[in-house]
Design an enzyme around this catalytic site. Structure first.
Site, PDB file in Angstrom:
ATOM      1  NE  ARG A  71      -3.471  -0.188   2.713  1.00 37.67           N
ATOM      2  CZ  ARG A  71      -4.608  -0.461   2.072  1.00 37.67           C
ATOM      3  NH1 ARG A  71      -5.113   0.416   1.237  1.00 37.67           N
ATOM      4  NH2 ARG A  71      -5.224  -1.605   2.255  1.00 37.67           N
ATOM      5  CG  HIS A 115     -19.156   7.498   4.572  1.00 33.39           C
ATOM      6  ND1 HIS A 115     -18.558   6.326   4.148  1.00 33.39           N
ATOM      7  CD2 HIS A 115     -20.143   7.147   5.424  1.00 33.39           C
ATOM      8  CE1 HIS A 115     -19.165   5.307   4.731  1.00 33.39           C
ATOM      9  NE2 HIS A 115     -20.122   5.771   5.509  1.00 33.39           N
ATOM     10  CG  ASP A 151     -15.577   5.877   6.199  1.00 34.86           C
ATOM     11  OD1 ASP A 151     -15.040   6.563   5.311  1.00 34.86           O
ATOM     12  OD2 ASP A 151     -16.074   4.757   5.974  1.00 34.86           O
ATOM     13  CD  GLN A 179     -29.748  16.662  -0.870  1.00 39.51           C
ATOM     14  OE1 GLN A 179     -29.279  17.748  -0.501  1.00 39.51           O
ATOM     15  NE2 GLN A 179     -30.750  16.572  -1.733  1.00 39.51           N
ATOM     16  CD  GLU A 180     -22.566  10.807  -2.076  1.00 39.50           C
ATOM     17  OE1 GLU A 180     -21.503  10.837  -2.708  1.00 39.50           O
ATOM     18  OE2 GLU A 180     -23.146   9.743  -1.787  1.00 39.50           O
TER      19      GLU A 180
HETATM   20  C1  GRF Z   1     -20.417   8.070  -3.589  1.00 41.40           C
HETATM   21  O1  GRF Z   1     -21.622   7.537  -3.086  1.00 41.40           O
HETATM   22  C2  GRF Z   1     -19.477   8.408  -2.462  1.00 41.40           C
HETATM   23  O2  GRF Z   1     -20.133   8.813  -1.304  1.00 41.40           O
HETATM   24  C3  GRF Z   1     -18.784   7.097  -2.222  1.00 41.40           C
HETATM   25  O3  GRF Z   1     -18.619   6.548  -3.509  1.00 41.40           O
HETATM   26  C4  GRF Z   1     -19.618   7.061  -4.391  1.00 41.40           C
HETATM   27  C5  GRF Z   1     -18.888   7.677  -5.545  1.00 41.40           C
HETATM   28  O4  GRF Z   1     -19.742   8.112  -6.556  1.00 41.40           O
HETATM   29  N1  GRF Z   1     -17.570   7.308  -1.477  1.00 41.40           N
HETATM   30  P1  GRF Z   1     -19.146   8.905  -7.809  1.00 41.40           P
HETATM   31  O5  GRF Z   1     -18.009   8.071  -8.386  1.00 41.40           O
HETATM   32  O6  GRF Z   1     -18.711  10.248  -7.341  1.00 41.40           O
HETATM   33  O7  GRF Z   1     -20.317   8.978  -8.771  1.00 41.40           O
END
Ligand code: GRF
Length: 222
Positions: A71, A115, A151, A179-180
């Site tokens: 890693r 997350h 996380d 929402q992300e």
């Molecule tokens: C999202 O749901 C994020 O929260 C998680 O992985 C997903 C990535 O989606 N960590 P994208 O590749 O940005 O569409």
């Protein structure tokens, strides 16, 4: 947005679709976010996120993880790319690898992750399904700084969505993802504006407007 300030140099690490990368690109294009994506790095050669970067002529690089047994070795390669590009903030956008402590120490409180759950509930993987199976009435998403745990880092911003009876994993994931796409550019904007200070576990946001809403799900009908 201040016109004179130099854009924040960011590096975005991806593994998949890259819809969060797209949301960040859109905010930059709209001039809502004063940042410059210096490089997009993927561990997956088939990540659609790389196509998105190419479409906007953003420098991009695939560093396949299969080629590195350790890693630490892999992380050294990507850290060098990021440092060469003068990246000030590392943005994990669906990057499906855990970073080594060595990498994290090179960018202290300069790595953000998104997350798809309200941390500290449901860390780890497949968390939308876990939220449904547990029976919670709300879930959502969290942008946090990355520390050496998984996380566990200081929380910057969260958005909450209702979990409906009979929701499928896909339906809940879609509701959360919308929402992300709102909170990730906002978190980066707060960082770019120098408004985030980490104090122990807490992230202090300067000039923050307090929200007044209270959510109840299902709604109270009496
Ligand atoms: C999202 O749901 C994020 O929260 C998680 O992985 C997903 C990535 O989606 N960590 P994208 O590749 O940005 O569409």
């Amino acid at each position: 947005m201040s016109k004179n300030k130099k854009p924040l140099n960011i590096g975005v690490l991806v593994s998949g679709n890259g819809s969060n990368l797209q949301a960040i690109i859109n905010s930059i294009e709209k001039k809502a976010l004063n940042a410059s994506i210096r490089v997009v790095i993927s561990n997956n050669p088939n990540a659609y996120a790389i196509e998105r970067a190419k479409k906007y002529s953003i420098p991009n690089k695939v560093v396949e993880d299969g080629r590195y047994s350790e890693r630490k070795e892999y992380d050294t390669v990507i850290a060098e790319v990021l440092l060469k590009e003068d990246v000030e903030l590392v943005v994990l956008a669906g990057f499906m690898r855990v970073l080594s402590p060595e990498f994290i120490r090179r960018f202290p409180m300069r790595i953000m992750n998104i997350h798809p759950a309200i941390l500290p509930s449901f860390p780890g993987l497949h968390v939308q399904k876990k939220a449904i199976d547990y029976g919670v009435r709300f879930s959502g998403c969290t942008v946090h700084f990355v520390d050496e745990g998984v996380d566990t880092g200081p929380i910057i911003i969260q958005a909450v969505v209702p979990v409906h009876t009979n929701d499928t994993e896909e339906e809940l994931s879609k509701r959360i993802l919308e929402q992300e796409h709102r909170i990730y550019p906002e978190a980066i904007r707060l960082f770019a504006e120098g408004r985030l200070t980490v104090s122990g576990r807490r992230v202090i946001i300067s000039d923050c407007v307090n929200t007044r809403g209270v959510l109840v799900n299902p709604p109270i009908t009496i």
